[in-house]
Structure formats: structure tokens, C-alpha cells
Scaffold this motif. Structure first.
Motif: not given
Length: 423
Positions: A212-222, A230-240, A242-243, A249-251
Motif C-alpha cells: 500500500y506504500e510504494v516507497e516501502n516497496l522501493e526501499a526494500l527492492i532498492f 553509499v551515502d548521497k545528498e538526495d532527499v529521496y535516496f535518504k528517505n528510501l 531510512f525506510r 528490523q521490523k520484519y
């Protein structure tokens, strides 16, 4: 000369069968040539043959030379004790059973029309690509179409084997199997195996819960693809990122280091970032995707289901931290056709087989709606006068080339047998 030619002439009695004699000059009358076995053991099972005044029932073994009996170690194999006739092209050695009784021999070269041997040799004379390239266009359409249908289902049988292996590994969860197969196909040849391992490293129950949250799916797959290492300055990257670690840890999922995905030699629209995002969005848009796929009866419906694009971020990115001109990156019709050919049709075939359902005609009709594939093999057949109008025909030609032409199995092929018969 090959044994498959001798199998052919014995099976179809392509020799003078009225005046046969053994090497010891006893008359032979063939009542039944037996059942052709393409398994271990004698070549023809349960033949009935009269030799002299004695009627025999048993097996027939075929070799180029009599001495091949010993070369193949048949003298120590009890499975050959019931051989009643040894059919050979050239008789060069006597062969005995374990009780020291000699096995009767038919030297068949003396009874085969020389023109048929020349036709066989002509068929198997090396050409530039396949043996029958100059004659294949002579085959009548009825024979060719029937052969293509058999080739098509042979190909599906081969493709279904790894599907059933995945089904066993996933506790008979067809949705999980579909996810793994789709991941593999989204990765194409270069990244297919890596994408498949990514899908296998994430329990499908997690994909279900987080769809139901595509960002969570992308986070897992990516994350499993190693694209968040690696570390990047991109906000979207940092969000993924973190997720990703939150979901691990959750699963209680292990962070597995896989082979890196490949960008090299790919057009930007096939970059792994784009394909993985499209896969995530597909599962965000469609829960219970397998039920929709298994009931699919038209290609138009597949284009509707797979009408997905990469996430908004990827409309002006191909890689993290690198902006590009804005473009909505949707799955193309040709890419969906590949999914139809390599995932949907094999999966439908395997599923129907697992529940004892007959769906052969539906599968053929479905692929008849899909455009013919374009590759070097199909182009070659086209140059010989065998033109393909749809994916059903191209799939059958790929099976023909890979499993028959490349292996010189001309006498297992309807085209080869028809050409030999006509000559």
C-alpha cells in the motif's frame, strides 16, 4: 551414419522387409517392429519376429556396428538379456548372451534403398546455419503448423520445470512465484538473475503487507539490490534508505549482499533503477496479481494490467543525485509482450497443469495476439521463407532451432522426416 537413422528405418520399415536374412542366413519375418523407447535399455520393446521356424517376442537393439554392443557394455547389463534381434549397419563381431547363446544379427545395409541413404546424407550435409535451410520452405503448411504446436508445448514444458521448483520453495504460493518470475524478466538478460535473487530475498508476505506504500516497496527492492549502500545528498535516496533499514528490523530480514546490478550497455529506460521502480509500482497498483494473470485471456487486458510507470522521482532521474529531462517512464508494449511470452504464458501453463485443467487452445490464442519476436534466429528463418506472424510461431521456431537443429535431431523432427520421406 548415425543410429537415429537406423531407428527411423526400422520404426517405419523403410527397407526391403520381404527378403530378410540373419548373418547366419536364417529367414526373418517381422510381425511387429516393437515400441520405440527413447529411454535407457533396448531401443525397441516387445517386438515380434519369426527367425527360421521359431517365433520370438522380445526386444530389438540397434547399432552402427555389432561391436558397439561391447563398446556400450551391454554384455554386463541384464536389461539386454531379452534382446531377440541385433539390427546393425555393419556386422563385425558376434554378440552373446550371458548363457553363451548368440544373438541373431540383421545387417540392414543390404536391404535399404541407396537413394534413401543419399537423401539422409544430403539432409545432414553441413550447411551454413541448419541442415534443411534450402528445403524447409517446401514443407506443407499443415505439417509445419502441427509441428509448431508440438514445439510450442515442448518449450512450455521446459519452462514450467523451474516454475514448479519455485512453487515447492515457496510453499505453493503462486503469488510469490509470480513475483520472482516477474522480477527476473524485469531484469532482462543482464540483470535477470540478480533481480530474481532480490525477489527471493524478500518474503512475499512482506511485499503483500507493504504494497500500500510504494516507497516501502522501493526501499526494500532498492536496498536488496545494493543501490542504497553509499551515502548521497538526495532527499529521496535518504528517505528510501531510512525506510529500508526500518523494514529490515521490523520484519527481521537479513541484509544480503548480492551481485551488483548492471547499468553498463543498457539504454537509460532499461536501467535497473527504472525497472525496479516499475516493478514496485506494479505491486502497489495490483494486489492479488496472480488471480488477474491466471485468468488473462486477451493481450489487451495484459496491456491494461501492466500500464505502470516508475515513481514520480524517476520521471526526471535515471540514477540517484543526477537529474535528467522529464519523461514519464512507462512499460512499453514491446516490454509487456516479453512479459507475456516469458512469464504469463509459462505461468498459466504450469498452473493449468497443476490443477489438471486443459487450456492449450487458450494459450495458443493468447500468443497469436502477441507480435512476433525480433531476433537473429527468427530473421534467419524468415530468410529461408518461414515467416512468423505472431509470438506463437516465433516461440516454436526458437524451440526448433535450439532443441532440434542445433543438436542435429533431424530424424526426431517432423520437418526432417517429411523431407526424407518426400525424397
Amino acid at each position: 551414419m548415425k543410429e537415429d537413422f537406423l531407428h527411423y528405418i526400422w520404426k517405419f520399415k523403410k527397407f526391403d522387409s520381404l527378403n530378410l536374412k540373419t548373418s547366419s542366413h536364417e529367414e526373418i519375418t517381422i510381425i511387429n517392429v516393437g515400441q520405440y523407447l527413447e529411454l535407457a535399455g533396448p531401443d525397441f520393446f516387445n517386438a515380434q519376429i519369426r527367425i527360421g521356424d521359431q517365433k520370438w517376442a522380445g526386444n530389438v537393439e540397434i547399432h552402427i556396428k555389432s561391436s558397439d554392443w561391447y563398446a556400450h557394455n551391454h554384455e554386463i547389463d541384464s536389461g539386454y538379456e531379452n534382446v531377440i534381434l541385433h539390427v546393425v549397419w555393419e556386422h563385425d563381431a558376434a554378440v552373446f548372451r550371458s548363457d553363451n547363446s548368440e544373438i541373431p544379427v540383421l545387417e540392414i545395409k543390404n536391404y535399404v534403398d541407396h537413394k534413401m541413404v543419399l537423401s539422409y546424407q544430403s539432409l545432414l550435409t553441413p550447411k551454413s546455419w541448419i541442415f534443411c535451410e534450402k528445403q524447409i520452405k517446401e514443407i506443407d503448411q499443415f505439417t509445419l503448423k502441427n509441428w509448431q504446436e508440438r514445439l510450442f508445448f515442448e518449450r512450455l514444458e521446459r519452462k514450467s520445470k523451474p516454475i514448479f521448483e519455485l512453487l515447492n520453495q515457496s510453499n505453493s504460493d503462486w503469488e510469490a512465484v509470480l513475483f520472482i518470475l516477474l522480477a527476473k524478466n524485469f531484469g532482462l538478460n543482464t540483470n535477470g538473475q540478480t533481480f530474481m535473487k532480490i525477489a527471493q530475498s524478500i518474503p512475499f508476505s512482506v511485499i503483500r503487507k507493504e504494497s500500500y506504500e510504494v516507497e516501502n516497496l522501493e526501499a526494500l527492492i532498492f536496498g536488496m539490490a545494493g543501490l542504497l549502500e553509499v551515502d548521497k545528498e538526495d532527499v529521496y535516496f535518504k528517505n528510501l534508505k531510512f525506510r529500508y533499514f526500518y523494514l529490515l528490523q521490523k520484519y527481521q530480514i537479513d541484509h544480503i549482499i548480492l551481485n551488483p546490478v548492471q547499468f553498463f550497455k543498457h539504454r537509460p529506460d532499461n536501467f535497473p533503477t527504472i525497472r525496479l521502480s516499475q516493478l514496485a509500482n506494479l505491486y502497489h497498483l495490483h494486489q492479488n496479481l496472480f488471480s488477474k494473470i491466471s485468468e488473462l485471456k486477451s493481450s489487451n487486458k495484459s496491456y491494461t494490467i501492466f500500464q505502470v510507470s516508475a515513481s514520480t522521482y524517476w520521471q526526471n532521474h535515471y540514477q540517484f543525485d543526477k537529474e535528467s529531462p522529464k519523461k514519464k517512464k512507462v512499460l512499453s508494449k514491446s516490454f509487456i509482450d516479453l512479459i507475456m511470452i516469458n512469464t504469463i504464458i509459462p505461468l498459466q501453463f504450469a498452473y493449468a497443469k497443476s490443477i489438471g485443467k486443459e487450456g492449450a487452445e487458450d494459450l495458443i490464442n493468447l500468443l497469436n495476439e502477441v507480435s512476433a519476436e525480433k531476433n537473429a534466429i527468427i530473421d534467419k528463418f524468415d530468410s529461408f521463407g518461414i515467416k512468423s506472424k505472431n509470438a506463437f510461431e516465433t516461440q516454436s521456431l526458437l524451440q526448433l532451432k535450439n532443441e532440434y537443429c542445433n543438436l542435429s535431431r533431424c530424424l526426431d523432427c517432423s520437418v526432417g522426416m517429411e523431407l526424407l520421406k518426400n525424397k
